[in-house]
Design a protein around this motif. Structure first.
Motif, mmCIF file in Angstrom:
data_model
loop_
_atom_site.group_PDB
_atom_site.id
_atom_site.type_symbol
_atom_site.label_atom_id
_atom_site.label_comp_id
_atom_site.label_asym_id
_atom_site.label_seq_id
_atom_site.Cartn_x
_atom_site.Cartn_y
_atom_site.Cartn_z
ATOM 1 N N PHE A 108 0.834 -1.198 0.000
ATOM 2 C CA PHE A 108 0.000 0.000 0.000
ATOM 3 C C PHE A 108 0.872 1.253 0.000
ATOM 4 C CE2 PHE A 108 -3.530 -2.714 1.607
ATOM 5 C CZ PHE A 108 -4.400 -2.426 0.591
ATOM 6 N N GLN A 109 1.918 1.229 0.822
ATOM 7 C CA GLN A 109 2.825 2.380 0.891
ATOM 8 C C GLN A 109 3.517 2.612 -0.442
ATOM 9 O OE1 GLN A 109 4.652 4.498 3.613
ATOM 10 N NE2 GLN A 109 2.454 4.581 3.862
ATOM 11 N N LEU A 110 3.894 1.482 -1.069
ATOM 12 C CA LEU A 110 4.682 1.566 -2.293
ATOM 13 C C LEU A 110 3.841 2.035 -3.470
ATOM 14 C CD1 LEU A 110 7.524 0.655 -3.450
ATOM 15 C CD2 LEU A 110 6.327 -1.394 -4.181
ATOM 16 N N ARG A 111 2.616 1.507 -3.551
ATOM 17 C CA ARG A 111 1.850 1.677 -4.783
ATOM 18 C C ARG A 111 0.865 2.822 -4.738
ATOM 19 N NH1 ARG A 111 3.585 -2.848 -7.394
ATOM 20 N NH2 ARG A 111 4.389 -4.344 -5.897
ATOM 21 N N ILE A 112 0.533 3.298 -3.551
ATOM 22 C CA ILE A 112 -0.381 4.436 -3.479
ATOM 23 C C ILE A 112 0.410 5.627 -2.975
ATOM 24 C CG2 ILE A 112 -2.525 5.337 -2.542
ATOM 25 C CD1 ILE A 112 -3.475 2.480 -2.247
ATOM 26 N N GLU A 113 0.670 6.534 -3.856
ATOM 27 C CA GLU A 113 1.476 7.707 -3.525
ATOM 28 C C GLU A 113 0.768 8.550 -2.466
ATOM 29 O OE1 GLU A 113 5.158 9.290 -4.349
ATOM 30 O OE2 GLU A 113 4.236 7.734 -5.586
ATOM 31 N N GLY A 114 1.507 8.909 -1.431
ATOM 32 C CA GLY A 114 0.974 9.849 -0.460
ATOM 33 C C GLY A 114 -0.002 9.274 0.545
ATOM 34 N N PRO A 159 -1.110 8.015 3.949
ATOM 35 C CA PRO A 159 -0.512 8.161 5.284
ATOM 36 C C PRO A 159 -0.133 6.804 5.877
ATOM 37 C CG PRO A 159 -2.622 9.304 5.141
ATOM 38 C CD PRO A 159 -2.484 8.488 3.902
ATOM 39 N N LEU A 160 0.901 6.800 6.672
ATOM 40 C CA LEU A 160 1.424 5.550 7.211
ATOM 41 C C LEU A 160 0.380 4.798 8.028
ATOM 42 C CD1 LEU A 160 4.053 3.914 7.358
ATOM 43 C CD2 LEU A 160 4.518 5.040 9.511
ATOM 44 N N LEU A 161 -0.343 5.552 8.879
ATOM 45 C CA LEU A 161 -1.322 4.882 9.727
ATOM 46 C C LEU A 161 -2.433 4.251 8.900
ATOM 47 C CD1 LEU A 161 -1.644 7.264 12.794
ATOM 48 C CD2 LEU A 161 -0.569 5.035 12.662
ATOM 49 N N ALA A 162 -2.787 4.916 7.792
ATOM 50 C CA ALA A 162 -3.802 4.338 6.906
ATOM 51 C C ALA A 162 -3.275 3.051 6.290
ATOM 52 C CB ALA A 162 -4.176 5.337 5.825
ATOM 53 N N SER A 163 -1.979 3.033 5.956
ATOM 54 C CA SER A 163 -1.406 1.798 5.405
ATOM 55 C C SER A 163 -1.453 0.687 6.430
ATOM 56 C CB SER A 163 0.052 2.004 5.002
ATOM 57 O OG SER A 163 0.178 3.080 4.159
ATOM 58 N N PHE A 164 -1.135 1.025 7.675
ATOM 59 C CA PHE A 164 -1.223 -0.004 8.727
ATOM 60 C C PHE A 164 -2.643 -0.560 8.781
ATOM 61 C CE2 PHE A 164 2.422 1.783 11.556
ATOM 62 C CZ PHE A 164 3.333 1.118 10.752
ATOM 63 N N ALA A 165 -3.625 0.332 8.759
ATOM 64 C CA ALA A 165 -5.013 -0.119 8.865
ATOM 65 C C ALA A 165 -5.389 -0.976 7.672
ATOM 66 C CB ALA A 165 -5.937 1.087 8.979
ATOM 67 N N LEU A 166 -4.971 -0.542 6.468
ATOM 68 C CA LEU A 166 -5.303 -1.331 5.272
ATOM 69 C C LEU A 166 -4.585 -2.674 5.308
ATOM 70 C CD1 LEU A 166 -5.260 1.473 2.578
ATOM 71 C CD2 LEU A 166 -7.205 0.096 3.285
ATOM 72 N N GLY A 167 -3.324 -2.668 5.770
ATOM 73 C CA GLY A 167 -2.586 -3.928 5.909
ATOM 74 C C GLY A 167 -3.309 -4.853 6.857
ATOM 75 N N GLY A 168 -3.788 -4.282 7.964
ATOM 76 C CA GLY A 168 -4.554 -5.087 8.912
ATOM 77 C C GLY A 168 -5.819 -5.620 8.270
ATOM 78 N N ALA A 169 -6.450 -4.795 7.421
ATOM 79 C CA ALA A 169 -7.695 -5.235 6.782
ATOM 80 C C ALA A 169 -7.438 -6.411 5.843
ATOM 81 C CB ALA A 169 -8.315 -4.071 6.027
ATOM 82 N N VAL A 170 -6.313 -6.352 5.117
ATOM 83 C CA VAL A 170 -5.991 -7.473 4.224
ATOM 84 C C VAL A 170 -5.781 -8.745 5.034
ATOM 85 C CG1 VAL A 170 -4.250 -8.381 2.657
ATOM 86 C CG2 VAL A 170 -5.036 -6.039 2.397
ATOM 87 N N ALA A 171 -5.035 -8.606 6.146
ATOM 88 C CA ALA A 171 -4.820 -9.776 7.006
ATOM 89 C C ALA A 171 -6.151 -10.279 7.550
ATOM 90 C CB ALA A 171 -3.874 -9.417 8.147
ATOM 91 N N ALA A 172 -7.066 -9.338 7.853
ATOM 92 C CA ALA A 172 -8.372 -9.737 8.383
ATOM 93 C C ALA A 172 -9.137 -10.562 7.350
ATOM 94 C CB ALA A 172 -9.163 -8.494 8.772
ATOM 95 N N LEU A 173 -9.106 -10.119 6.093
ATOM 96 C CA LEU A 173 -9.794 -10.865 5.033
ATOM 97 C C LEU A 173 -9.219 -12.267 4.900
ATOM 98 C CD1 LEU A 173 -10.326 -8.315 2.134
ATOM 99 C CD2 LEU A 173 -12.039 -9.523 3.486
ATOM 100 N N LEU A 174 -7.892 -12.329 4.911
ATOM 101 C CA LEU A 174 -7.234 -13.618 4.771
ATOM 102 C C LEU A 174 -7.610 -14.527 5.934
ATOM 103 C CD1 LEU A 174 -5.042 -14.733 2.792
ATOM 104 C CD2 LEU A 174 -3.450 -14.364 4.655
ATOM 105 N N SER A 175 -7.590 -13.934 7.124
ATOM 106 C CA SER A 175 -7.913 -14.702 8.323
ATOM 107 C C SER A 175 -9.355 -15.211 8.246
ATOM 108 C CB SER A 175 -7.706 -13.809 9.540
ATOM 109 O OG SER A 175 -8.029 -14.463 10.708
ATOM 110 N N LEU A 176 -10.219 -14.369 7.689
ATOM 111 C CA LEU A 176 -11.614 -14.753 7.520
ATOM 112 C C LEU A 176 -11.721 -15.999 6.640
ATOM 113 C CD1 LEU A 176 -14.412 -13.364 8.187
ATOM 114 C CD2 LEU A 176 -14.397 -12.642 5.820
ATOM 115 N N VAL A 177 -10.958 -15.989 5.549
ATOM 116 C CA VAL A 177 -10.996 -17.129 4.637
ATOM 117 C C VAL A 177 -10.533 -18.392 5.347
ATOM 118 C CG1 VAL A 177 -9.981 -18.097 2.555
ATOM 119 C CG2 VAL A 177 -10.708 -15.707 2.603
#
Lengths: 355, 441
Positions: A94-100, A102-120
């Motif tokens: 997320f940090q690499l591919r979406i310019e600008g 915010p770091l905390l938003a990336s953490f949250a999105l990273g957590g969301a991806v892990a949440a989806l995976l965990s759900l599966v």
């Protein structure tokens, strides 16, 4: 005396339902937070920030993630490290591919991806329980690192598949120094720990505990099993994902898939077993035990005059002492360190009366 | 504020105390050793750090570096990244006032994790014969040194050697080469450059992955038997190496067509395979053996004096031990060169880095060090943190390694643009402005 409740009355329902009902608890926690946020960054040194406090906090968060799933909702899992890896790599991308972003938003999105995976990977929990569920989460543990190694896209086609963290800044504030990393980690962990404490006292948390204690009975009284279990997986995955991102970004600064192997899952599991299942505080105690004790032993060993014991032997002796300590603690209190604290606190509240 | 004020005199007193303490131990240069003596890679760790420590003892026995004694302390990493980071943070401050010269974790993972820290703390990070390939570009990575041989040079030298064996690089056209690599970042590091070399020289390349840890390789070798390659490059690691050799023998692939890379080249890789290893070829940057004057010196003043670091004295002169000695020679040489510029006193990491960037080892200097033939001629610069890029080839005769080639040079001119591209991509990702090497003295 210290914990005397005399004179503390709840006059409103809101006061009775607050997170920490005792004034002493609120005060103690407040002082601890002030100490951690304001005093520690002033007096600590690089070694404490980078080698002790940051990993302690990150592993506490990981323990918290697993504890929500295993300690509260009763679903066994050995895939913690896989969800941490997913969170770390997702945050990086997320940090690499979406310019600008915010770091905390990336953490949250990273957590969301892990949440989806965990759900599966939590889907099998609708049909199977206990040790069988461990096996299905173990699949995540093997699949995720494999996929991260196999497909170069995840690591931006880095030749060796190792990602390195970008600059850490939040609202223009550069947090790359060891103290800055510590404060960032502390902030995220404290916020999520408060959230977790709220969740476990909410309807959802109570549903989790009902499912943990007996899922048939829970279903009979109208708790939707599938939804409850899957939410446990997703929320646990979110916590683990954020922990993985912190591990990669604020602690190590780089990360490779093999850093999230089965041993890390076991480490997180040991943290909650030693710290205490079904407890928020237990994760911090367990992580402190797992992280700090070996370091303490190793630092003590470093004080021995050189050449007294062969260095290789010395390492093995430390492992034996640590192993023996785990056994002693678990015999003394099978329900974990958090239980010891609860008993101590209960005694303080009654003091000076005996019973 | 008043709190700070009140403590100011105390802090001052403490600072003064530490300065006077520092003055006492001022004539020492410190080497923080992130060693590993237990765990799965203990064989490599004990050998390497044994050789390194013995060389430091040898230098001390001969009066230190221009009178500056060397000191060191160890911290066990078990090859685990977090432990290595913890050790780095614990040891980086120096010991009793002796400043740290350089860190040598001998682990790709730990090196990656301490790369940023080393740069921030200004302590050189030495990854001899391994490490991150693009850290060769010293403009972007001022404090990382993949000395002697980075992974790209390694495969390039192997391809050049195969070219020699088949009678010229132009004869490589149409040949078949299989690379069997360890399924880890280390193993994958060279795949990209191998593909580039394959398209340049026109050989057919097949990349086969062996999942970690590599104790089951039946299907890979069946595949190799079907492909019938002219050579197999073994990019192995630990237990994967002897298993590869045994499986090759079982399926009838000739051992002398298997070429091991830099982590498949020790006695501990070949000996466990027993008879199956006989004829196995591998690269090395330094021969094993005890004949070199420097090793004889270590034997005389350290090992025979009962101070040798090896638990098993039979490992004296093995590949890992000698790599430790080579690493010691290069570290101490950097300190010595930096002393010539900054004075004969303990130096900071930043000053030692200058020493590393100005290493000039020619045959004359190597003879003085007693390491002619052990260390390759080396010339580093601000932009080039590797320096050598040459390897020799050795063959296992069932008992020990025998050298079978002279120095084979990697095609560094071909690799340099690839390295620079990768380094500038990293610089862009991290927001680093590369140094201007023309301004460095």
């Amino acid at each position: 005396m210290l914990y005397s409740e005399a004179g503390q009355f709840s006059t409103r329902y809101a006061a009775d339902r607050r997170l920490f009902r005792l004034r002493q608890d609120r005060l103690g926690l407040g002082l601890l937070l002030v100490f951690a946020f304001a005093v520690v960054p002033q007096v600590g040194n690089d070694y404490w920030f980078s080698a002790i406090l940051t990993p302690f906090l990150v592993l506490s968060l990981a323990g918290l993630g697993l504890n929500l799933l295993t300690g509260y909702a009763g679903q066994l899992s050995l895939g913690s490290a896989a969800f941490m890896a997913a969170g770390a790599f997702a945050t990086y991308n997320f940090q690499l591919r979406i310019e600008g972003l915010p770091l905390l938003a990336s953490f949250a999105l990273g957590g969301a991806v892990a949440a989806l995976l965990s759900l599966v990977f939590g889907l099998p929990s609708l049909r199977i329980k206990g040790f069988y569920l461990i096996v299905s989460t173990l699949a995540a543990q093997f699949l995720v690192p494999w996929a991260l190694v196999k497909y170069g896209w995840f690591s931006n086609y880095n030749a060796s598949g190792v990602i390195s963290a970008p600059r850490l800044d939040i609202f223009g504030l550069d947090l790359s120094s060891p103290a800055g990393r510590y404060v960032l980690t502390l902030g995220v962990v404290v916020a999520l720990a408060f959230l977790a404490r709220n969740i476990v006292r909410s309807e959802l948390g109570r549903n989790w505990m009902a499912v943990r204690d007996m899922d048939t009975a829970a279903a009979v009284i109208g708790i939707p099993l599938a939804r409850t279990k899957l939410l446990a997986f997703a929320i646990s995955g979110f916590y683990l994902g954020v922990a993985g991102a912190l591990w990669a970004f604020t602690y190590l600064g780089t990360v490779e898939p093999h850093g999230f192997d089965l041993n890390r899952s076991f480490q997180v599991l040991f943290i909650i077993i030693i710290g205490g299942m079904g407890s928020i505080l237990g994760n911090f105690l367990g992580a402190a035990f797992i992280v700090l004790f070996p370091l303490l032993l190793s630092n003590l060993a470093g004080l021995l005059p050189g050449g007294l014991i062969d260095p290789g032997q010395l390492e093995n002796i430390q492992k034996m002492i640590f192993g023996a300590l785990i056994i002693v603690f678990l015999i003394r209190e099978p329900e974990g360190l958090a239980r010891l604290w609860q008993q101590f606190r209960a005694r303080l509240r009654r003091w000076p009366l005996r019973y | 504020m008043s709190f700070k004020k009140a403590f100011k005199p105390l802090a001052l007193a403490l600072a003064l105390g530490s300065i006077s303490l520092g003055a006492q131990a001022a004539a020492e240069q410190y080497f923080p050793l992130q060693s590993y003596r237990i765990g799965p890679y203990a064989a490599g760790g004990t050998g390497f750090f044994g050789g390194f420590i013995d060389y430091l003892q040898y230098v001390n026995a001969n009066g230190g570096v221009n009178g500056v004694k060397l000191t060191w302390s160890e911290c066990e990493t078990e090859y685990v990244v977090e432990k290595g980071v913890e050790c780095y943070e614990r040891l980086k401050k120096g010991l009793n006032g002796a400043p740290a010269a350089a860190t040598n974790p001998l682990s790709v993972g730990i090196a990656y994790a301490t790369l940023d820290r080393s740069t921030a703390d200004k302590i050189p990070l030495i990854t001899i014969n391994h490490g991150r390939t693009d850290s060769t570009d010293g403009r972007v990575f001022p404090y990382a040194f993949p000395l002697q041989l980075n992974p790209y040079s390694e495969v390039s030298a192997i391809v050049n050697y195969i070219g020699q064996r088949v009678g010229g690089l132009d004869k490589l056209k149409g040949k078949k080469i299989v690379t069997l690599y360890h399924g880890s970042p280390y193993g994958k590091e060279t795949n990209e450059v191998l593909e580039k070399l394959a398209s340049k020289y026109g050989f057919t390349l097949t990349l086969l992955e062996v999942p970690h840890p590599g104790n089951e390789q039946q299907s890979q070798w069946l595949n190799i038997r079907r492909i019938q390659p002219d050579y197999v490059i073994l990019r192995g690691w630990g237990v994967m190496n002897p298993v590869a050799l045994k499986t090759a023998q079982k399926l009838g692939y000739p051992t002398d067509r298997i070429i091991g890379n830099i982590w498949s080249n020790s006695e501990d890789d070949a000996a466990p395979a027993g008879a199956a290893a006989k004829g196995f070829i591998s690269i090395t940057t330094h021969p094993s053996g005890t004949g070199f004057p420097v090793l004889q010196g270590i034997k005389k003043s350290v090992v025979d004096a009962g101070k040798g670091n090896l638990a098993d004295p039979k490992r004296f002169g093995t590949v890992y031990y000698n790599l430790g000695v080579v690493n010691g020679i290069l570290n101490v040489e950097a300190v010595r060169i930096a002393q010539a510029k900054f004075g004969n006193k303990p130096l900071t990491g930043e000053q030692v880095r200058w020493g590393f960037e100005n290493i000039r080892l020619d045959d004359k200097r190597l003879t003085e060090l007693g390491a002619l033939g052990l260390v390759q001629p080396l010339k580093l610069s601000c932009a080039d943190h590797e320096g050598g890029g040459a390897v020799r080839f050795q063959q296992w005769n069932g008992q020990e390694w025998k050298l079978i080639s002279e120095w084979v040079q990697a095609d560094r001119a071909l690799l340099r643009p690839i390295i620079e591209a990768s380094a500038s991509k990293y610089a862009k990702e991290k927001g680093i402005t590369p140094r201007d090497c023309s301004k460095e003295i």
